[in-house]
Design a protein around this motif. Structure first.
Motif, PDB file in Angstrom:
ATOM      1  N   PRO A   4     -29.126  -1.299  -8.174  1.00 29.33           N
ATOM      2  CA  PRO A   4     -29.082  -1.212  -6.706  1.00 29.33           C
ATOM      3  C   PRO A   4     -28.934   0.232  -6.248  1.00 29.33           C
ATOM      4  N   GLN A   5     -29.698   0.569  -5.240  1.00 30.18           N
ATOM      5  CA  GLN A   5     -29.668   1.922  -4.704  1.00 30.18           C
ATOM      6  C   GLN A   5     -28.611   2.033  -3.611  1.00 30.18           C
ATOM      7  N   PRO A   6     -27.764   3.047  -3.670  1.00 31.88           N
ATOM      8  CA  PRO A   6     -26.776   3.249  -2.609  1.00 31.88           C
ATOM      9  C   PRO A   6     -27.454   3.435  -1.253  1.00 31.88           C
ATOM     10  N   ILE A   7     -26.795   2.968  -0.210  1.00 31.38           N
ATOM     11  CA  ILE A   7     -27.316   3.078   1.149  1.00 31.38           C
ATOM     12  C   ILE A   7     -26.588   4.213   1.863  1.00 31.38           C
ATOM     13  N   SER A   8     -27.361   5.104   2.459  1.00 31.54           N
ATOM     14  CA  SER A   8     -26.791   6.224   3.211  1.00 31.54           C
ATOM     15  C   SER A   8     -27.309   6.153   4.634  1.00 31.54           C
ATOM     16  N   TYR A   9     -26.411   5.860   5.584  1.00 30.10           N
ATOM     17  CA  TYR A   9     -26.814   5.722   6.980  1.00 30.10           C
ATOM     18  C   TYR A   9     -26.744   7.066   7.703  1.00 30.10           C
ATOM     19  N   PRO A  10     -27.651   7.316   8.648  1.00 31.61           N
ATOM     20  CA  PRO A  10     -27.649   8.581   9.402  1.00 31.61           C
ATOM     21  C   PRO A  10     -26.696   8.549  10.596  1.00 31.61           C
ATOM     22  N   PHE A  11     -25.469   8.123  10.361  1.00 26.96           N
ATOM     23  CA  PHE A  11     -24.436   8.113  11.395  1.00 26.96           C
ATOM     24  C   PHE A  11     -23.094   7.926  10.692  1.00 26.96           C
ATOM     25  N   HIS A  12     -22.017   8.218  11.404  1.00 27.27           N
ATOM     26  CA  HIS A  12     -20.687   7.976  10.856  1.00 27.27           C
ATOM     27  C   HIS A  12     -20.445   6.469  10.796  1.00 27.27           C
ATOM     28  N   LEU A  13     -20.047   5.972   9.631  1.00 29.53           N
ATOM     29  CA  LEU A  13     -19.766   4.545   9.449  1.00 29.53           C
ATOM     30  C   LEU A  13     -18.287   4.398   9.117  1.00 29.53           C
ATOM     31  N   LEU A  14     -17.572   3.639   9.946  1.00 27.78           N
ATOM     32  CA  LEU A  14     -16.135   3.448   9.751  1.00 27.78           C
ATOM     33  C   LEU A  14     -15.826   1.957   9.772  1.00 27.78           C
ATOM     34  N   LEU A  15     -15.318   1.456   8.675  1.00 31.23           N
ATOM     35  CA  LEU A  15     -14.945   0.041   8.556  1.00 31.23           C
ATOM     36  C   LEU A  15     -13.428  -0.081   8.631  1.00 31.23           C
ATOM     37  N   THR A  16     -12.963  -1.178   9.181  1.00 28.69           N
ATOM     38  CA  THR A  16     -11.526  -1.410   9.253  1.00 28.69           C
ATOM     39  C   THR A  16     -11.231  -2.883   9.009  1.00 28.69           C
ATOM     40  N   SER A  17     -10.087  -3.156   8.349  1.00 27.37           N
ATOM     41  CA  SER A  17      -9.728  -4.532   8.032  1.00 27.37           C
ATOM     42  C   SER A  17      -8.268  -4.587   7.614  1.00 27.37           C
ATOM     43  N   ALA A  18      -7.661  -5.760   7.789  1.00 25.59           N
ATOM     44  CA  ALA A  18      -6.293  -5.990   7.317  1.00 25.59           C
ATOM     45  C   ALA A  18      -6.283  -6.550   5.906  1.00 25.59           C
ATOM     46  N   THR A  19      -7.440  -6.932   5.391  1.00 26.46           N
ATOM     47  CA  THR A  19      -7.549  -7.437   4.025  1.00 26.46           C
ATOM     48  C   THR A  19      -8.840  -6.909   3.400  1.00 26.46           C
ATOM     49  N   ILE A  20      -8.793  -6.652   2.106  1.00 24.89           N
ATOM     50  CA  ILE A  20      -9.988  -6.227   1.372  1.00 24.89           C
ATOM     51  C   ILE A  20     -10.272  -7.276   0.308  1.00 24.89           C
TER      52      ILE A  20
ATOM     53  N   TYR B 167     -23.007  -0.416  -2.864  1.00 19.47           N
ATOM     54  CA  TYR B 167     -23.941   0.193  -1.925  1.00 19.47           C
ATOM     55  C   TYR B 167     -23.383   1.410  -1.179  1.00 19.47           C
ATOM     56  N   HIS B 168     -22.074   1.603  -1.226  1.00 18.45           N
ATOM     57  CA  HIS B 168     -21.472   2.763  -0.554  1.00 18.45           C
ATOM     58  C   HIS B 168     -20.444   3.416  -1.469  1.00 18.45           C
ATOM     59  N   PRO B 169     -20.882   3.928  -2.623  1.00 17.11           N
ATOM     60  CA  PRO B 169     -19.924   4.495  -3.584  1.00 17.11           C
ATOM     61  C   PRO B 169     -19.213   5.738  -3.061  1.00 17.11           C
ATOM     62  N   ALA B 170     -19.796   6.420  -2.083  1.00 16.74           N
ATOM     63  CA  ALA B 170     -19.166   7.627  -1.546  1.00 16.74           C
ATOM     64  C   ALA B 170     -18.159   7.331  -0.440  1.00 16.74           C
ATOM     65  N   LEU B 171     -18.057   6.083  -0.051  1.00 13.98           N
ATOM     66  CA  LEU B 171     -17.132   5.714   1.030  1.00 13.98           C
ATOM     67  C   LEU B 171     -15.689   6.003   0.618  1.00 13.98           C
ATOM     68  N   ILE B 172     -14.923   6.610   1.525  1.00 11.77           N
ATOM     69  CA  ILE B 172     -13.526   6.970   1.265  1.00 11.77           C
ATOM     70  C   ILE B 172     -12.632   5.870   1.811  1.00 11.77           C
ATOM     71  N   ARG B 173     -11.759   5.335   0.959  1.00 10.32           N
ATOM     72  CA  ARG B 173     -10.872   4.248   1.361  1.00 10.32           C
ATOM     73  C   ARG B 173      -9.480   4.798   1.673  1.00 10.32           C
ATOM     74  N   LEU B 174      -8.996   4.486   2.866  1.00 11.76           N
ATOM     75  CA  LEU B 174      -7.650   4.870   3.283  1.00 11.76           C
ATOM     76  C   LEU B 174      -6.861   3.593   3.542  1.00 11.76           C
ATOM     77  N   ALA B 175      -5.767   3.416   2.835  1.00 10.25           N
ATOM     78  CA  ALA B 175      -4.991   2.182   2.947  1.00 10.25           C
ATOM     79  C   ALA B 175      -3.522   2.501   3.128  1.00 10.25           C
ATOM     80  N   SER B 176      -2.849   1.685   3.939  1.00  8.14           N
ATOM     81  CA  SER B 176      -1.418   1.855   4.161  1.00  8.14           C
ATOM     82  C   SER B 176      -0.649   1.272   2.981  1.00  8.14           C
ATOM     83  N   PRO B 177       0.602   1.684   2.787  1.00  5.04           N
ATOM     84  CA  PRO B 177       1.391   1.156   1.660  1.00  5.04           C
ATOM     85  C   PRO B 177       1.651  -0.334   1.746  1.00  5.04           C
ATOM     86  N   LYS B 178       1.606  -0.918   2.940  1.00  7.62           N
ATOM     87  CA  LYS B 178       1.934  -2.336   3.120  1.00  7.62           C
ATOM     88  C   LYS B 178       0.697  -3.223   3.174  1.00  7.62           C
TER      89      LYS B 178
END
Length: 611
Positions: free
Chosen positions: A367-383, A394-405
């Motif tokens: 599978p080829q990674p997908i690179s969109y020509p805009f800022h993509l920001l995902l948010t969720s309370a569960t992963i 598809y988004h190996p370069a995506l940076i994950r930021l998670a809270s301790p809780k």
């Protein structure tokens, strides 16, 4: 302190495990026993006995910890980096002494950075527990960047016009219209000083049905497209003219935004064709007859598109675990692909057919990674693992930021288990509701309020798994003098273009009622406001309202009367209370003995792991 009998039993059990007979406590055996009773891992103190809770169910959650989230950043709401107007809006909204939550601190540290020349577009995932302020965590960098680029473009290049009425610079995707409206209202509150234009694409509604007695096509033209300009008022765009409407942020569901981009009715023929295939396959096993039935689907008129996508710089996917599940994935990914194509950088789109959701989807070998020509920001309370695997693929370069809780209940939310008596379950729920109100009356009696003042009763949300259960429980409580608001996916109240059907339950806004197009509610006396037979204090719904919505601090109790389908559903349902540091309680109903008690005990173990 824990019951002494329970403690002695635990000590004897551990002693036997370590090869120590009763009454033979040598120094070495005491050491082994003491070592066995020491806390291990994330041990939870229970009286004088330390019990290590089980780990969260790894089959449902992605438990990997992002490297950027290990060190909690020490930041505050300051200017810089925030624009002065944005900082003032934060202070007005949260208070002068407000400090960032964990996920907001991570956002301020990592998302406020200026993009470098080599990688103009960024991809992030913000993940934290319910009620932790994720909306503000993504709105602050979004609004700041939009204002910064607006000022830069104003001084360097003239504004370009478009043939389409709406040309937003950012989209916020949400799974429900209720959440879309609330997010739009909150974004408008944060941006009112820096002057950005926020619109919410809402379901189309007509001001007067009496004037629309013509043909279906005339009624359709009269409808136009209705938007919430705030969380209460409507602005109509379309039908009357095609002039460009300046929009910075447009909020809506993926299907509604696709409708604006492609034209109302763009997928009606496809949906009718798929429905005909499903109906035909049930009526006959002859493929030719089924195809003939599908071919008889009539043609539908498609309106002109109302929205252009060329100017999109940001896309926020709120509740990403929902919008990338099978029910929403096709429309979400199609919309992202449409934006990329409109900006001249098309990406591959793998649509999911609604009639083949149960089949195994073919996965490319490489599978080829997908690179969109805009800022993509995902948010969720569960992963969920499914979302994590999709992003890793598809988004190996995506940076994950998670809270301790992350994947835990808020610390201010208590869990309580209630058992069915074996009789009428609806009556058990009613008794529990009245018990909550009896506790309110006792607290009121002990307070320093003047004698005769009305008791302020708690608001309660009851979550059911099925629409039929919502309707049944609502009818029963109505006969018992408990007024309720019942809301399911097909409720007529959801088509009004605003959230007034949830008045008294959602967190109130500062918008003036006089600007609302809705009919004002009749006045209710102070005594009536505290009378549960007159003013609804109970909201009964399904998982429809469990995602993202910020409920009033008066919501102190959440009742879960049907066994959650999984712990992801439980976290989101329970998280409607105990938000933003407020205290709350979630009451989970189940069987204490007999048939079904085993499942109840297993669910209790999983819930304890989330505490």
């Amino acid at each position: 302190m824990i019951n002494s009998t329970v403690f002695r039993t635990a000590v004897r059990r551990v002693a036997r495990k370590n090869g120590v007979k009763a009454g033979e406590y040598t120094p070495s055996s005491k050491g082994r026993l003491a070592q066995s009773l020491q806390p291990t891992g994330r041990a939870k103190k229970l009286g004088s006995l330390h019990v290590a809770p089980p780990s969260p169910p790894s089959s449902e959650f992605d438990l990997s910890t992002p490297s950027l989230s290990k060190a909690f950043p020490s930041v505050d709401f300051t200017s810089p980096p925030l624009l002065p107007g944005l900082l003032q809006s934060i202070k007005e909204t949260l208070g002068q002494d407000a400090t960032p939550t964990a996920i907001q601190a991570l956002s301020l540290k990592h998302l406020m950075k200026q993009p470098d020349a080599e990688s103009k577009w960024k991809e992030y995932l913000l993940a934290s527990e319910t009620g932790s302020g994720k909306s503000m965590a993504y709105l602050l960098p979004l609004l700041q960047d939009l204002k910064r680029t607006e000022l830069l473009q104003r001084s360097t290049s003239p504004r370009t016009s478009s043939l389409r009425p709406l040309n937003p610079r950012a989209l916020i995707l949400a799974p429900t219209h209720e959440l879309s409206r609330q997010l739009a209202g909150f974004a408008k509150k944060l941006s009112h000083i820096i002057k950005l234009r926020i619109l919410c694409a809402s379901r189309a509604n007509m001001q007067s049905t009496a004037k629309n007695n013509g043909t279906a096509s005339k009624m359709k033209m009269a409808m136009g497209v209705v938007f919430d300009n705030s969380d209460t008022s409507d602005v109509t765009v379309g039908a009357g003219g095609r002039s460009s409407h300046e929009v910075d942020v447009l909020v809506g569901t993926p299907m509604k935004l696709l409708e604006l981009e492609k034209g109302r009715g763009w997928n009606w023929e496809q949906r009718a064709h798929e429905k005909a295939l499903r109906v035909g396959s049930k009526k006959t096993e002859d493929p030719a007859a089924t195809q003939k039935l599908a071919a008889s689907v009539r043609k539908f008129w498609v309106d002109e598109p109302e929205m252009g996508l060329e100017k999109i710089e940001w896309v926020i996917v709120d509740e990403a675990d929902v919008l990338f599940d099978p029910d929403f994935e096709a429309s979400t990914r199609q919309l992202l692909g449409e934006i990329a194509a409109a900006k001249g950088q098309p990406v591959p789109v793998l649509p999911v057919s609604p009639i083949s959701l149960n089949e195994t989807r073919p996965t490319p070998d490489s599978p080829q990674p997908i690179s969109y020509p805009f800022h993509l920001l995902l948010t969720s309370a569960t992963i969920p693992n499914s979302l994590s695997n999709y992003l890793s693929t598809y988004h190996p370069a995506l940076i994950r930021l998670a809270s301790p809780k992350l994947h835990h209940l808020p610390g201010t939310l208590r869990t309580e288990h209630a058992k069915w008596t074996g009789g009428n379950k609806d009556a058990d729920i009613e008794r529990r509701i009245r018990r909550v109100w009896a506790e309110d009356a006792l607290t009121h009696a002990k307070s320093a309020l003047p004698a005769g003042s009305p008791v302020k009763l708690s608001k309660i949300i009851v979550f059911c798994n099925k629409r039929s259960k919502v309707e049944q429980l609502t009818a029963f409580l109505g006969t018992r003098g408990v007024a309720c608001v019942a809301l399911t996916g097909d409720a007529d109240a959801r088509n009004r273009g605003n959230n007034h059907h949830l008045d008294g339950f959602l967190k109130s806004s500062d918008a003036s009622p006089s600007t609302s197009g809705a009919r004002p509610s009749p006045p209710v006396s102070r005594a009536g406001l505290s009378n549960p037979a007159i003013t609804p204090h109970v909201l009964i719904t399904t998982s429809l309202l469990s995602r993202g919505l910020d409920f009033s601090p008066e919501i102190k109790h959440v009742f879960i009367v049907d066994e959650p389908r999984n712990m992801i559903d439980f976290l989101h349902r329970a998280g409607r209370a105990g938000r933003a540091g407020e205290s709350g309680k979630v009451v989970v109903f189940g069987r204490a003995e007999g048939r079904g008690s085993g499942r109840t005990e297993e669910m209790r173990k999983k819930i304890r792991a989330l505490s």
